[in-house]
Design a protein around this motif. Structure first.
Motif, PDB file in Angstrom:
ATOM      1  N   GLY A   1      -4.977  -4.102 -20.304  1.00  0.00           N
ATOM      2  CA  GLY A   1      -5.099  -4.877 -19.082  1.00  0.00           C
ATOM      3  C   GLY A   1      -3.727  -5.245 -18.553  1.00  0.00           C
TER       4      GLY A   1
ATOM      5  N   LYS B   1      -3.996 -10.433 -16.916  1.00  0.00           N
ATOM      6  CA  LYS B   1      -4.951 -11.293 -16.224  1.00  0.00           C
ATOM      7  C   LYS B   1      -6.364 -10.754 -16.381  1.00  0.00           C
ATOM      8  N   ILE B   2      -6.514  -9.465 -16.116  1.00  0.00           N
ATOM      9  CA  ILE B   2      -7.800  -8.795 -16.294  1.00  0.00           C
ATOM     10  C   ILE B   2      -7.679  -7.845 -17.477  1.00  0.00           C
ATOM     11  N   GLU B   3      -8.480  -8.069 -18.491  1.00  0.00           N
ATOM     12  CA  GLU B   3      -8.451  -7.262 -19.709  1.00  0.00           C
ATOM     13  C   GLU B   3      -9.829  -6.639 -19.932  1.00  0.00           C
ATOM     14  N   CYS B   4      -9.838  -5.428 -20.478  1.00  0.00           N
ATOM     15  CA  CYS B   4     -11.116  -4.799 -20.809  1.00  0.00           C
ATOM     16  C   CYS B   4     -10.977  -3.980 -22.076  1.00  0.00           C
TER      17      CYS B   4
ATOM     18  N   ASN C   1     -15.699  -6.669 -20.631  1.00  0.00           N
ATOM     19  CA  ASN C   1     -14.674  -7.511 -20.011  1.00  0.00           C
ATOM     20  C   ASN C   1     -14.197  -8.533 -21.039  1.00  0.00           C
TER      21      ASN C   1
ATOM     22  N   SER D   1     -11.510 -10.444 -20.519  1.00  0.00           N
ATOM     23  CA  SER D   1     -10.705 -11.462 -19.835  1.00  0.00           C
ATOM     24  C   SER D   1     -11.225 -12.856 -20.169  1.00  0.00           C
ATOM     25  N   LYS D   2     -10.352 -13.846 -20.078  1.00  0.00           N
ATOM     26  CA  LYS D   2     -10.750 -15.218 -20.376  1.00  0.00           C
ATOM     27  C   LYS D   2     -11.569 -15.839 -19.247  1.00  0.00           C
TER      28      LYS D   2
ATOM     29  N   GLU E   1     -11.481 -14.096 -15.673  1.00  0.00           N
ATOM     30  CA  GLU E   1     -11.532 -13.234 -14.498  1.00  0.00           C
ATOM     31  C   GLU E   1     -12.691 -12.236 -14.565  1.00  0.00           C
TER      32      GLU E   1
ATOM     33  N   PRO F   1     -16.608 -12.409 -17.602  1.00  0.00           N
ATOM     34  CA  PRO F   1     -15.982 -12.462 -18.926  1.00  0.00           C
ATOM     35  C   PRO F   1     -17.020 -12.439 -20.046  1.00  0.00           C
TER      36      PRO F   1
END
Length: 224
Positions: free
Chosen positions: A76, A79-82, A122, A124-125, A127, A177
């Motif tokens: 990611g 900010k945006i993680e997958c 997803n 992300s925390k 997002e 998330p």
């Protein structure tokens, strides 16, 4: 003439009831004795003799399947993680080719090839992940690279199962998330059938809005 004794049905019923009670009492005594003997047996099996350690009790547990290979990766932009995982449509080596072929026919994919199952999560925390396909590249153990196709580009469903699989495999979707989605991707054959996911060496995914995700081969163990 000698008088015959009169038949008393009530007295006969009383004697019959008495006999039944005796039998019931006997059964109760026998049952209690059997329970006592069983209890003594259990205690002797559990308690160690001569102060020694009690023997181990073998408790049957579920056996474990052989390990299967999958491709996993996470990435990611901070900010945006997958997280991505690519695996075979079925883990049974003797069935996965047949099942992949059945799905290909149901989806109306004209080219020969193999279907894989891709899971997108997803991580992300806070997002929302706006997944929009991108380029999914797979690498074989020989070093050759193949690009997977999203089903919308190759599928023309002919059955209800095919239409459902195509809808499920839409390459554009949103994930809050912690949410995940599983979809199918297709790799066309280049002379021979692409290898199963268990035999792939790695890969990568370039997803719009998300940094490049590197996929690595991982062996996972799955219980029966």
């Amino acid at each position: 003439m000698e008088e015959q004794p009169q038949h008393d049905p009530y007295e006969e019923a009383r004697r019959e009831a008495s006999r039944v009670r005796l039998w019931l009492n006997a059964l109760v005594v026998l049952s209690a004795a059997a329970s006592s003997i069983f209890l003594v047996y259990v205690i002797m099996r559990i308690m160690p003799r001569d102060g020694g350690d009690a023997g181990n009790v073998e408790v049957p547990t579920s056996s474990v399947k052989e390990k299967v290979g999958v491709l996993r990766g996470q990435g990611g932009d901070g900010k945006i993680e997958c997280a991505l995982e690519l695996r075979d449509v079925d883990e049974a080596p003797g069935y996965r080719e047949k099942y992949s072929e059945q799905l290909r026919e149901a989806l109306g994919v004209e080219e020969q090839g193999r279907l894989y199952s891709l899971t997108v999560r997803n991580t992300s925390k806070s997002e929302t992940l706006e997944f929009a396909g991108g380029t999914l590249t797979l690498r074989t153990k020989s070093g050759a690279e193949v690009v997977a196709s999203w089903l919308a580009a190759v599928a023309r469903p002919r059955t209800a199962l095919g239409r459902m699989a195509l809808t499920q495999s839409e390459a554009k979707f949103s994930l809050a998330p912690g949410e995940r989605r599983e979809l199918y991707v297709f790799v066309a054959a280049k002379g021979e059938l692409p290898p199963p996911a268990a035999e792939l060496a790695g890969g990568s995914a370039d997803i719009p809005g998300v940094a490049k995700v590197v996929l690595e081969h991982v062996d996972v163990t799955i219980g029966r």
